[in-house]
Motif scaffolding. Structure first.
Motif, short mmCIF file in Angstrom:
data_model
loop_
_atom_site.label_atom_id
_atom_site.label_comp_id
_atom_site.label_asym_id
_atom_site.label_seq_id
_atom_site.Cartn_x
_atom_site.Cartn_y
_atom_site.Cartn_z
N GLY A 1 79.00 16.55 45.44
CA GLY A 1 78.98 17.71 46.33
C GLY A 1 77.87 18.69 46.02
O GLY A 1 78.00 19.88 46.34
N ARG A 2 76.76 18.21 45.43
CA ARG A 2 75.68 19.11 45.05
C ARG A 2 74.58 19.20 46.11
O ARG A 2 73.60 19.91 45.92
CB ARG A 2 75.06 18.66 43.73
CG ARG A 2 75.98 18.80 42.53
CD ARG A 2 75.19 18.70 41.22
NE ARG A 2 74.57 17.42 41.07
CZ ARG A 2 75.10 16.39 40.41
NH1 ARG A 2 76.30 16.52 39.85
NH2 ARG A 2 74.45 15.24 40.30
N LEU A 3 74.75 18.50 47.24
CA LEU A 3 73.76 18.55 48.32
C LEU A 3 74.28 19.40 49.46
O LEU A 3 75.40 19.23 49.93
CB LEU A 3 73.44 17.14 48.82
CG LEU A 3 72.88 16.15 47.80
CD1 LEU A 3 72.55 14.83 48.47
CD2 LEU A 3 71.64 16.71 47.11
N SER A 4 73.45 20.34 49.91
CA SER A 4 73.83 21.21 51.02
C SER A 4 73.58 20.50 52.34
O SER A 4 72.96 19.42 52.40
CB SER A 4 73.02 22.50 50.97
OG SER A 4 71.64 22.22 51.22
N ARG A 5 74.04 21.10 53.43
CA ARG A 5 73.77 20.54 54.76
C ARG A 5 72.27 20.49 55.02
O ARG A 5 71.76 19.54 55.63
CB ARG A 5 74.47 21.36 55.82
CG ARG A 5 76.00 21.25 55.80
CD ARG A 5 76.61 22.06 56.92
NE ARG A 5 78.06 21.97 56.91
CZ ARG A 5 78.85 22.59 57.79
NH1 ARG A 5 78.31 23.35 58.73
NH2 ARG A 5 80.17 22.47 57.71
N GLU A 6 71.56 21.53 54.57
CA GLU A 6 70.11 21.55 54.73
C GLU A 6 69.46 20.41 53.95
O GLU A 6 68.52 19.78 54.43
CB GLU A 6 69.57 22.90 54.27
CG GLU A 6 68.12 23.16 54.68
CD GLU A 6 67.66 24.56 54.36
OE1 GLU A 6 66.53 24.92 54.73
OE2 GLU A 6 68.43 25.31 53.71
N ASP A 7 69.97 20.15 52.74
CA ASP A 7 69.48 19.02 51.95
C ASP A 7 69.68 17.71 52.69
O ASP A 7 68.77 16.86 52.76
CB ASP A 7 70.20 18.95 50.61
CG ASP A 7 69.86 20.09 49.68
OD1 ASP A 7 68.81 20.74 49.87
OD2 ASP A 7 70.66 20.34 48.74
N GLU A 8 70.86 17.54 53.25
CA GLU A 8 71.18 16.29 53.95
C GLU A 8 70.31 16.10 55.18
O GLU A 8 69.85 14.99 55.47
CB GLU A 8 72.67 16.26 54.33
CG GLU A 8 73.63 16.18 53.15
CD GLU A 8 73.65 14.80 52.49
OE1 GLU A 8 72.79 13.94 52.81
OE2 GLU A 8 74.53 14.58 51.64
N ARG A 9 70.05 17.18 55.93
CA ARG A 9 69.18 17.09 57.10
C ARG A 9 67.76 16.69 56.69
O ARG A 9 67.11 15.88 57.35
CB ARG A 9 69.17 18.41 57.86
CG ARG A 9 70.44 18.69 58.66
CD ARG A 9 70.22 19.82 59.66
NE ARG A 9 69.94 21.09 59.00
CZ ARG A 9 70.88 21.97 58.66
NH1 ARG A 9 72.15 21.72 58.91
NH2 ARG A 9 70.54 23.11 58.07
N PHE A 10 67.29 17.26 55.60
CA PHE A 10 65.96 16.92 55.11
C PHE A 10 65.89 15.45 54.71
O PHE A 10 64.93 14.74 55.06
CB PHE A 10 65.59 17.81 53.93
CG PHE A 10 64.28 17.45 53.29
CD1 PHE A 10 63.09 17.82 53.88
CD2 PHE A 10 64.25 16.71 52.11
CE1 PHE A 10 61.87 17.47 53.30
CE2 PHE A 10 63.04 16.36 51.53
CZ PHE A 10 61.85 16.74 52.13
#
Length: 264
Positions: free
Chosen positions: A245-254
Motif C-alpha cells: 500500500g505504498r503507491l498512491s493513485r498518482e503513482d499508479e496512474r504514472f
C-alpha cells in the motif's frame, strides 16, 4: 551500539574504522567495534581452527570448540561492559552464509535500531553445523554468489548500519532518500555544471525542473523517476510496494502511462 566480530583476519577491518563518512560513527562512539581473532582461542602449537570434513570431500571445516571459546569470551566481555545480563539478553549471533536471509535495507534498519550483534565470519568450506545449530540466531547473505569468507559481508553490514546512526551523515535526511528506504530505487541526481559538453559538440543538460526552485514539482519529478527506474529494473519492488500500500493513485496512474512490457 556494539558489534563484536569473530574472524581469522581482523586486519581487514582497520581501514573501515579510519576512512570515509562512517568513520564518525566510531569516533563519536555511536558504534563500538570489538574484534576477536579466532586463533587466539585455538589450542596446540599450530593454533588450528579447521579440520577435514567427515565423509570426505574437498576443503576444510571450521571446528566448533575454538568458536565456542571465542563466543563465550565475547558474551563475558559484553556482560562486563553492561551490554547483556545473561543468556536471555545476549546479542544475536549473525553468521554470513549463502544459505541465509538476503541482506536488505529493512534488515539494516532493524539492526541499526537495536543494541548491536555478534558477527561470525566463516572461512574455508564452512562451519561445523553443530555450532550453527547451537548458537547462530540469524544467517545473512549478500546475494547468490560465493565469497572467500564472511569479512566482506560483515563490513558491508557495518557500513550500512553506521550510516544510519544519528549525526554520521552530514545531512540527517540524506539516507531517507536512498534506494530501498521507501522500497524503491533512488532517482537520478545531478550537480554542477548545468551543461556538460559531449564529444559530438552537443551538451547534456540538467533537467529544467531541478532548476525551477518549485519544490513540489521537483519532489514529483524525483518520485516519478524513482518509479520509472524501479519498474524497468526491479519490477518485483513495484509489486512489493503495491502489496504494502505504498503507491498512491498518482503513482499508479504514472506507472500505467509508462506501459512497460512485463519481463518474461
Amino acid at each position: 551500539m556494539r558489534f563484536d566480530v569473530i574472524t581469522l583476519f581482523p586486519e581487514l577491518f582497520a581501514p573501515h574504522l579510519e576512512v570515509g563518512v562512517t568513520r564518525r560513527a566510531y569516533v563519536d562512539g555511536k558504534l563500538q567495534l570489538q574484534l576477536w581473532p579466532l586463533r587466539d582461542f585455538a589450542e596446540g602449537n599450530y593454533r588450528r581452527v579447521d579440520d577435514r570434513p567427515f565423509g570426505g570431500g574437498p576443503g576444510m571445516v571450521m571446528m566448533a570448540p575454538p568458536l565456542e571459546r571465542a563466543l563465550d569470551a565475547v558474551h563475558a566481555a559484553r556482560v562486563q561492559a553492561g551490554e547483556g545480563t545473561g543468556a536471555g539478553h545476549r546479542a544475536p549471533l549473525i553468521h554470513f552464509s549463502p544459505t541465509g536471509r538476503r541482506l536488505d535495507q529493512a534488515l539494516v534498519r532493524e539492526l541499526a535500531a537495536g543494541p548491536g550483534a555478534v558477527l561470525l565470519c566463516g572461512r574455508y568450506e564452512g562451519i561445523d553445523q553443530r555450532f550453527i545449530d547451537r548458537h547462530v540466531d540469524m544467517e545473512v547473505s549478500l546475494g547468490d554468489f560465493v565469497l572467500s569468507g564472511g569479512e566482506l559481508p560483515a563490513l558491508v553490514l557495518l557500513d550500512a548500519v553506521a550510516r544510519l546512526q544519528p549525526g554520521v551523515l552530514q545531512d540527517a535526511a540524506s539516507h531517507q532518500q536512498d534506494s530501498f528506504e521507501d522500497g524503491l530505487l533512488d532517482c537520478p541526481h545531478y550537480s554542477r555544471p548545468e551543461q556538460l559538453p559531449r564529444a559530438d559538440g552537443g551538451v547534456d543538460a540538467v533537467p529544467q525542473v531541478l532548476l525551477s526552485g518549485h519544490h513540489g514539482r521537483i519532489a514529483r519529478w524525483r518520485r516519478e523517476r524513482s518509479l520509472e527506474l524501479t519498474a524497468r529494473r526491479r519490477p518485483d519492488l513495484i509489486a512489493a510496494a503495491r502489496a504494502a500500500g505504498r503507491l498512491s493513485r498518482e503513482d499508479e496512474r504514472f506507472l500505467q502511462a509508462l506501459d512497460i512490457e512485463p519481463k518474461p
